[in-house]
Design a protein around this motif. Structure first.
Motif, PDB file in Angstrom:
ATOM      1  N   HIS A   1      38.109  37.092  48.695  1.00  0.00           N
ATOM      2  CA  HIS A   1      36.667  37.205  48.425  1.00  0.00           C
ATOM      3  C   HIS A   1      35.884  36.001  48.922  1.00  0.00           C
ATOM      4  O   HIS A   1      34.704  35.867  48.602  1.00  0.00           O
ATOM      5  CB  HIS A   1      36.425  37.366  46.917  1.00  0.00           C
ATOM      6  CG  HIS A   1      36.935  38.667  46.377  1.00  0.00           C
ATOM      7  ND1 HIS A   1      36.334  39.871  46.660  1.00  0.00           N
ATOM      8  CD2 HIS A   1      37.996  38.960  45.594  1.00  0.00           C
ATOM      9  CE1 HIS A   1      37.004  40.839  46.059  1.00  0.00           C
ATOM     10  NE2 HIS A   1      38.030  40.313  45.417  1.00  0.00           N
ATOM     11  N   GLU A   2      36.528  35.095  49.638  1.00  0.00           N
ATOM     12  CA  GLU A   2      35.852  33.841  49.982  1.00  0.00           C
ATOM     13  C   GLU A   2      34.513  34.078  50.683  1.00  0.00           C
ATOM     14  O   GLU A   2      33.489  33.486  50.316  1.00  0.00           O
ATOM     15  CB  GLU A   2      36.768  32.964  50.851  1.00  0.00           C
ATOM     16  CG  GLU A   2      36.284  31.522  50.897  1.00  0.00           C
ATOM     17  CD  GLU A   2      37.113  30.632  51.815  1.00  0.00           C
ATOM     18  OE1 GLU A   2      37.996  31.156  52.522  1.00  0.00           O
ATOM     19  OE2 GLU A   2      36.840  29.417  51.826  1.00  0.00           O
TER      20      GLU A   2
ATOM     21  N   GLY B   1      31.551  30.007  46.387  1.00  0.00           N
ATOM     22  CA  GLY B   1      30.336  30.322  45.652  1.00  0.00           C
ATOM     23  C   GLY B   1      29.848  29.216  44.731  1.00  0.00           C
ATOM     24  O   GLY B   1      28.795  29.342  44.113  1.00  0.00           O
TER      25      GLY B   1
ATOM     26  N   ALA C   1      40.844  34.839  45.486  1.00  0.00           N
ATOM     27  CA  ALA C   1      39.806  33.887  45.927  1.00  0.00           C
ATOM     28  C   ALA C   1      39.757  33.790  47.447  1.00  0.00           C
ATOM     29  O   ALA C   1      38.690  33.599  48.031  1.00  0.00           O
ATOM     30  CB  ALA C   1      40.060  32.512  45.311  1.00  0.00           C
TER      31      ALA C   1
ATOM     32  N   GLU D   1      32.648  36.783  50.737  1.00  0.00           N
ATOM     33  CA  GLU D   1      31.710  37.501  49.862  1.00  0.00           C
ATOM     34  C   GLU D   1      31.108  36.561  48.808  1.00  0.00           C
ATOM     35  O   GLU D   1      29.912  36.574  48.539  1.00  0.00           O
ATOM     36  CB  GLU D   1      32.505  38.631  49.192  1.00  0.00           C
ATOM     37  CG  GLU D   1      31.752  39.491  48.224  1.00  0.00           C
ATOM     38  CD  GLU D   1      32.745  40.259  47.324  1.00  0.00           C
ATOM     39  OE1 GLU D   1      32.400  40.476  46.165  1.00  0.00           O
ATOM     40  OE2 GLU D   1      33.863  40.611  47.789  1.00  0.00           O
ATOM     41  N   TRP D   2      31.955  35.717  48.214  1.00  0.00           N
ATOM     42  CA  TRP D   2      31.473  34.807  47.168  1.00  0.00           C
ATOM     43  C   TRP D   2      30.683  33.637  47.767  1.00  0.00           C
ATOM     44  O   TRP D   2      29.864  33.031  47.113  1.00  0.00           O
ATOM     45  CB  TRP D   2      32.661  34.264  46.337  1.00  0.00           C
ATOM     46  CG  TRP D   2      33.317  35.305  45.476  1.00  0.00           C
ATOM     47  CD1 TRP D   2      32.841  36.546  45.192  1.00  0.00           C
ATOM     48  CD2 TRP D   2      34.571  35.187  44.787  1.00  0.00           C
ATOM     49  NE1 TRP D   2      33.719  37.207  44.366  1.00  0.00           N
ATOM     50  CE2 TRP D   2      34.784  36.402  44.093  1.00  0.00           C
ATOM     51  CE3 TRP D   2      35.530  34.176  44.676  1.00  0.00           C
ATOM     52  CZ2 TRP D   2      35.921  36.627  43.310  1.00  0.00           C
ATOM     53  CZ3 TRP D   2      36.660  34.397  43.896  1.00  0.00           C
ATOM     54  CH2 TRP D   2      36.843  35.624  43.219  1.00  0.00           C
TER      55      TRP D   2
ATOM     56  N   ARG E   1      35.277  33.243  37.551  1.00  0.00           N
ATOM     57  CA  ARG E   1      35.715  33.663  38.878  1.00  0.00           C
ATOM     58  C   ARG E   1      37.134  33.184  39.200  1.00  0.00           C
ATOM     59  O   ARG E   1      37.850  33.796  39.976  1.00  0.00           O
ATOM     60  CB  ARG E   1      34.773  33.050  39.913  1.00  0.00           C
ATOM     61  CG  ARG E   1      34.198  34.098  40.749  1.00  0.00           C
ATOM     62  CD  ARG E   1      33.234  33.553  41.746  1.00  0.00           C
ATOM     63  NE  ARG E   1      32.186  34.537  41.925  1.00  0.00           N
ATOM     64  CZ  ARG E   1      31.173  34.395  42.725  1.00  0.00           C
ATOM     65  NH1 ARG E   1      31.035  33.261  43.407  1.00  0.00           N
ATOM     66  NH2 ARG E   1      30.285  35.341  42.865  1.00  0.00           N
TER      67      ARG E   1
END
Ligand code: SAH
Ligand code: SF4
Ligand code: F3S
Length: 465
Positions: free
Chosen positions: A370-371, A333, A367, A373-374, A297
């Motif tokens: 997508h913070e 995540g 990152a 979402e992850w 990731r």
């Protein structure tokens, strides 16, 4: 406000008339540079000071007293970026009351925020990116004329010339940094550096060697080769070959480098540690995480297994080599179990030291985008993970240090210790800090008998003094 927002800008020298006019305007004025961030910024600050001195300015000891204040900034995490804006805020009254004081923000925050920074800070005069250093005297002169400027264009590779250091700048230092490349072509999902430093460009090896010779002639004994990604150096030879060439320069006693990305670390660099005694036995190999899913990731292009194989390769090549690393705690995540894999990796590798950071979302990076979402790791949890890691790191570091008590270590003398001016300070080949009583001069290699140790420094006495 003028903005140069294309890739047309060229590096180089100013036109003769422009140069003369600039010098007249700057002569007699003072400047002060405050530097944040990595070795690249430290190196760049020295080049900026040289450019301003060449234009007739002198260095003021304190920021408050300077006509020109230059902040060379780091954007890698949010905190350092905030520091700059709040520091500028603190100086608002100074700017208003004093003579013609001018402010320049340089470096990575400047490159990242561009003219938004000029909009946010009305008393800021110039925002300049890392590629604008050669134009600094001109930018400064225009600031004194009342212009507000944003110069954050990246230079075209074909026209770019790395600024050449003046040996006088490093006179009196035992160690000098030399930039071997700029930029980064990787795309780690958390990292802002590719945006702030642009594409990779290597400096021709002949220029690097010239600068090494200049530094040695000024009394420097240790050369630190710097770049964000030194393994992909391509300035006419490989990085391992560059080290070999530097090794051949008479007067160089120690060589170090930073930073090296594990994905590009090859056998040839490991072999350099077997062959070249002046290459110091320490290696900063940032791992970021000990969990394959998180590494993927992060878009780090190695697995934990591959990383460990490289650690083994280095230890085979130079037994006892001191390894250090960077780790990000609480990446989006990351589960508790995944973080524990990182802790386990640290236990297994037994790093001499670890630089650990809480994940900081940087605007525009994958990152950060997508913070949610992850899965954002709560701040308290990030802090808890960081502390757990740091406790382990301190214990391991202390064990390494305590094993040296009662032994003699070789130290390159750097000058008086900052914490205890009655003592000298230097580093061992493995890069441990040593504070010691002694009579040696800057640049001497001496043996120090270690009397006590903490996790971050050794204390001792120079032998035969
Ligand atoms: N080029 C080097 C790293 C330079 S940045 C390399 O690839 O290893 C220095 C360190 O800052 C990184 O190794 C990483 O641990 C940390 N870092 C970078 N971006 C970060 C972010 N967004 N949040 C937290 N730490 C970060
Ligand atoms: Fe950032 Fe990755 Fe480049 Fe290092 S290699 S500077 S972490 S993008
Ligand atoms: Fe910081 Fe720029 Fe260096 S973001 S770490 S000063 S390359």
């Amino acid at each position: 406000m003028t903005t140069a927002e294309n890739d047309e800008a060229q590096s180089g020298t100013l036109s003769p008339e422009g140069g003369a006019r600039t010098e007249n305007e700057l002569a007699g004025r003072t400047f002060h540079i405050r530097t944040y961030g990595c070795q690249m910024n430290e190196y760049d600050s020295d080049r900026m000071a040289e450019a301003l001195k060449a234009a007739g300015m002198t260095e003021a000891a304190a920021l408050e007293e300077a006509d020109l204040v230059l902040l060379n900034t780091c954007a890698v995490r949010e905190k350092p970026s905030h520091k700059v804006v709040s520091l500028l805020g603190r100086f608002r009254p100074v700017r208003k009351n004093l003579r013609p004081q001018r402010f320049i923000v340089a470096g990575c925050v400047a490159q990242h925020m561009k003219d938004e920074l000029l909009n946010q800070v009305p008393w800021l005069d110039v925002v300049m990116g890392p590629d604008a250093i050669c134009r600094l005297p001109d930018l400064a002169a225009r600031a004194f004329r009342g212009e507000r400027i944003c110069d954050t264009s990246f230079a075209r590779p074909a026209g770019y010339r790395f600024p050449l250091a003046r040996p006088d700048t490093v006179r009196g230092r035992a160690s000098a940094m030399i930039t071997v490349m700029k930029g980064c072509n990787n795309a780690c999902t958390y990292c802002v550096v590719p945006r702030t430093r642009g594409r990779e460009l290597s400096r021709p090896f002949a220029e690097v060697l010239n600068e090494v010779r200049g530094a040695v002639s000024a009394g420097v004994r240790e050369i630190m080769l710097v770049g964000q990604n030194v393994n992909s150096y391509a300035g006419g030879c490989t990085f391992a070959e560059l080290i070999e060439k530097v090794h051949g320069v008479e007067g160089v006693q120690r060589i170090r480098f930073t930073t090296s990305n594990p994905q590009d670390l090859g056998q040839d660099l490991a072999d350099a540690f077997s062959r070249l005694p002046k290459l110091m036995p320490s290696f900063h190999l940032p791992v970021q995480s000990g969990c394959d899913r998180i590494l993927e990731r992060m878009r780090r292009r190695y697995t934990v297994k591959e990383y460990l194989a490289k650690v083994e390769m280095l230890r085979q090549a130079r037994p006892g080599i001191a390894l250090t690393t960077d780790i990000i705690a609480g990446f989006p995540g990351e589960t508790e179990a995944e973080f524990d894999e990182t802790v386990e990796l640290v236990r297994q590798v037994r790093y001499e030291n670890v630089y650990s950071f809480i994940f900081s979302p940087r605007e525009g990076t994958p990152a950060a985008l997508h913070e949610a979402e992850w899965g954002r790791v709560p701040h308290e949890e990030q802090v808890r993970r960081l502390e757990k890691l740091q406790t382990l790191v301190r214990d391991i570091s202390l064990e390494y240090a305590q094993a040296l008590v009662g032994r003699d270590v070789e130290v390159l003398v750097e000058g008086p210790s900052k914490t205890r001016p009655d003592r000298l300070v230097g580093h061992t080949p493995e890069n441990r800090t040593v504070n010691f009583q002694g009579t040696a001069s800057v640049g001497d290699l001496v043996l120090v008998h270690v009397e006590s140790a903490s996790s971050n420094a050794l204390t001792g006495r120079q032998k035969d003094s």
